[in-house]
Scaffold this active site. Structure first.
Site, mmCIF file in Angstrom:
data_model
loop_
_atom_site.group_PDB
_atom_site.id
_atom_site.type_symbol
_atom_site.label_atom_id
_atom_site.label_comp_id
_atom_site.label_asym_id
_atom_site.label_seq_id
_atom_site.Cartn_x
_atom_site.Cartn_y
_atom_site.Cartn_z
ATOM 1 N N ARG A 42 -46.451 4.367 -19.998
ATOM 2 C CA ARG A 42 -46.932 2.976 -19.902
ATOM 3 C C ARG A 42 -47.790 2.625 -21.121
ATOM 4 O O ARG A 42 -47.828 1.482 -21.563
ATOM 5 C CB ARG A 42 -47.730 2.762 -18.596
ATOM 6 C CG ARG A 42 -48.393 1.395 -18.520
ATOM 7 C CD ARG A 42 -48.775 0.985 -17.108
ATOM 8 N NE ARG A 42 -49.578 1.962 -16.433
ATOM 9 C CZ ARG A 42 -50.888 2.190 -16.672
ATOM 10 N NH1 ARG A 42 -51.519 1.495 -17.587
ATOM 11 N NH2 ARG A 42 -51.545 3.105 -16.004
ATOM 12 N N TYR A 95 -38.680 -23.523 -21.704
ATOM 13 C CA TYR A 95 -38.009 -22.767 -20.642
ATOM 14 C C TYR A 95 -38.770 -22.960 -19.321
ATOM 15 O O TYR A 95 -40.008 -22.882 -19.306
ATOM 16 C CB TYR A 95 -37.975 -21.292 -21.061
ATOM 17 C CG TYR A 95 -37.603 -20.339 -19.964
ATOM 18 C CD1 TYR A 95 -36.420 -20.493 -19.255
ATOM 19 C CD2 TYR A 95 -38.428 -19.277 -19.632
ATOM 20 C CE1 TYR A 95 -36.074 -19.617 -18.233
ATOM 21 C CE2 TYR A 95 -38.090 -18.385 -18.624
ATOM 22 C CZ TYR A 95 -36.917 -18.566 -17.929
ATOM 23 O OH TYR A 95 -36.585 -17.697 -16.927
ATOM 24 N N ASP A 167 -41.894 -19.061 -29.039
ATOM 25 C CA ASP A 167 -40.816 -18.343 -28.354
ATOM 26 C C ASP A 167 -39.563 -18.518 -29.216
ATOM 27 O O ASP A 167 -39.018 -19.615 -29.322
ATOM 28 C CB ASP A 167 -40.637 -18.933 -26.950
ATOM 29 C CG ASP A 167 -39.563 -18.213 -26.138
ATOM 30 O OD1 ASP A 167 -38.677 -17.588 -26.748
ATOM 31 O OD2 ASP A 167 -39.607 -18.305 -24.897
ATOM 32 N N LYS A 192 -31.991 -11.370 -24.294
ATOM 33 C CA LYS A 192 -31.000 -12.300 -24.833
ATOM 34 C C LYS A 192 -30.393 -11.737 -26.124
ATOM 35 O O LYS A 192 -29.819 -10.676 -26.108
ATOM 36 C CB LYS A 192 -31.660 -13.667 -25.002
ATOM 37 C CG LYS A 192 -32.413 -14.135 -23.740
ATOM 38 C CD LYS A 192 -31.498 -14.394 -22.584
ATOM 39 C CE LYS A 192 -32.165 -14.537 -21.224
ATOM 40 N NZ LYS A 192 -33.528 -14.952 -21.104
HETATM 41 C C1 PLP Z 1 -36.383 -19.243 -24.082
HETATM 42 C C2 PLP Z 1 -36.682 -18.196 -23.048
HETATM 43 N N1 PLP Z 1 -37.856 -17.545 -23.089
HETATM 44 C C3 PLP Z 1 -38.169 -16.603 -22.186
HETATM 45 C C4 PLP Z 1 -37.305 -16.277 -21.160
HETATM 46 C C5 PLP Z 1 -37.707 -15.245 -20.141
HETATM 47 O O1 PLP Z 1 -37.099 -14.029 -20.433
HETATM 48 P P1 PLP Z 1 -36.786 -12.893 -19.330
HETATM 49 O O2 PLP Z 1 -35.762 -13.467 -18.413
HETATM 50 O O3 PLP Z 1 -36.310 -11.747 -20.152
HETATM 51 O O4 PLP Z 1 -38.056 -12.609 -18.610
HETATM 52 C C6 PLP Z 1 -36.072 -16.915 -21.089
HETATM 53 C C7 PLP Z 1 -35.125 -16.572 -20.000
HETATM 54 O O5 PLP Z 1 -34.125 -17.210 -19.801
HETATM 55 C C8 PLP Z 1 -35.751 -17.908 -22.052
HETATM 56 O O6 PLP Z 1 -34.581 -18.573 -22.020
#
Ligand code: PLP
Length: 376
Positions: A42, A95, A167, A192
């Site tokens: 961890r 998101y 992000d 992703k």
């Molecule tokens: C732009 C964006 N940021 C963050 C996330 C969150 O990622 P995770 O599903 O890996 O927790 C997503 C998930 O779809 C996303 O599309």
């Protein structure tokens, strides 16, 4: 045990939760010489460290942490700068999970949020409060692919003494490296494009400044946000082909966006590679000529029309994630953006007819043929 001279080309999977020490001197060395040994997975593991170093290299930061998901990355990033009593600005185009984290959970910890409309991101005067610590935005927004001018956003944030947290999940560092435009932290849902094969849940945060890296590491360890060895290993493997994959995703997406733009069943296409996209010129510069694999299309605002498309398509399964090598589609209103308020969704135009497409790297003529028959 006598070990032969084994030198694996690829880092093995250190599938262990803990590491052994010879004695007290050895464990003291762990604390005195950071990076010299491992203690507990961890806190750190060769596989998660390899992933963090690789993402950091891509983004050009001072250091990074690998997290258990993209959501864990967003949480770690926000906790780097915020405590109870603080205020956060968040781009209205965001998101749905980020909005849920802010609206439903961080609000309980005394961290408040205001949403900034896209047009006001470069003039924050009306939104900044004495307790505002940061602005959270996406390089390319989910799901409408609005492209933020990161240099202008960073300058505006710093003028007000607040941090810019980006992000970069949709764009990837193949297109855009937000730290180079002045962002303070950049984060990913590694789930992703970085991992890229729809078989991993992971995240990462990269910091521009060494003191923020130290904060991130502490937050990752103490909140238990860090990533497992196996998921780290899979992500590292995926990351090695990201440059090639993102180029192929982008090429396919451009042709598909141009096809959809001409299709009578499609009312609008949201893709930065289209000349008609409002930030096309900015996206061209900021994405170095690539526009990525994500787009949204607007069908008739009628669930039956959307269902017909989903039922007929063979190559775009309705699978509420994105960025795998195989194409898929998703539905923001029903899935990723459920947590937004009705007013937020109405303002953004997230209605029943909006379908998000994740364009894969399959032969493009097969994808075009499938879309043609599914939209007939
Ligand atoms: C732009 C964006 N940021 C963050 C996330 C969150 O990622 P995770 O599903 O890996 O927790 C997503 C998930 O779809 C996303 O599309």
């Amino acid at each position: 045990m006598l070990m032969p001279n084994i030198q694996p080309k690829i880092t093995p999977i250190y599938q262990t939760s803990v590491f052994k020490f010879e004695d007290l001197d050895a464990v003291q060395q762990y604390f005195d010489e950071p990076g010299s040994r491992y203690l507990y997975s961890r806190n750190g593991n060769p596989n998660s460290d390899e992933l963090a170093a690789a993402v950091n290299h891509w983004e050009g930061g001072a250091g990074a942490v690998a997290t258990g998901s993209g959501m864990a990355a967003i949480f770690a990033a926000l906790m780097t700068y915020c405590q109870a009593g603080d205020h956060v600005l968040c781009a209205a185009d965001i998101y749905g999970g980020s909005a849920a984290l802010l609206n439903l959970e961080l609000s309980r910890l005394g961290i408040t949020v205001s949403y900034v409309p896209f047009e006001e991101l470069y003039d924050l005067q009306a939104h900044v409060q004495a307790t505002t610590r940061l602005l959270l935005c996406e390089t390319m927004s989910n799901p409408l692919l609005r492209v933020v001018d990161l240099r202008a956003a960073a300058d505006e944030c710093h003028r007000h003494g607040i941090k810019l947290v980006v992000d970069n999940t949709f764009a990837t560092p193949v297109l855009t490296k937000p730290l180079a435009f002045g962002a303070d932290l950049v984060l990913h849902s590694v789930t992703k494009y970085l991992a890229g094969h729809s078989d991993v849940t992971a995240g990462a945060v990269v910091a521009a400044m060494p003191e923020d890296v130290a904060r991130l590491k502490q937050i990752g360890t103490i909140f238990g946000l860090t990533l497992s060895p196996m998921e780290s290993w899979l992500s590292v493997r995926g990351l090695k082909t990201m440059r090639l994959r993102v180029a192929a995703h982008s090429q396919n997406a451009q042709l598909i966006a141009e096809f959809l733009e001409r299709h009578p069943a499609v009312e609008a296409v949201y893709y930065p590679g289209l000349l008609a996209h409002p930030q096309h010129a900015l996206a061209t510069v900021q994405g170095r000529g690539l526009f990525g694999g994500m787009m949204s299309m607007r069908l008739a605002d009628d669930a039956a029309a959307v269902n017909r498309f989903m039922q007929r398509s063979q190559r775009f399964p309705f699978a509420p994630s994105l960025a795998g090598v195989d194409s898929s589609c998703s539905h923001p209103l029903y899935t990723s953006h459920r947590a937004l308020t009705d007013a937020q969704r109405a303002e953004l135009g997230i209605t029943v007819g909006l379908v998000r497409l994740s364009i894969g790297i399959e032969p493009v003529e097969e994808l075009l043929a499938d879309l043609a028959q599914a939209l007939e």
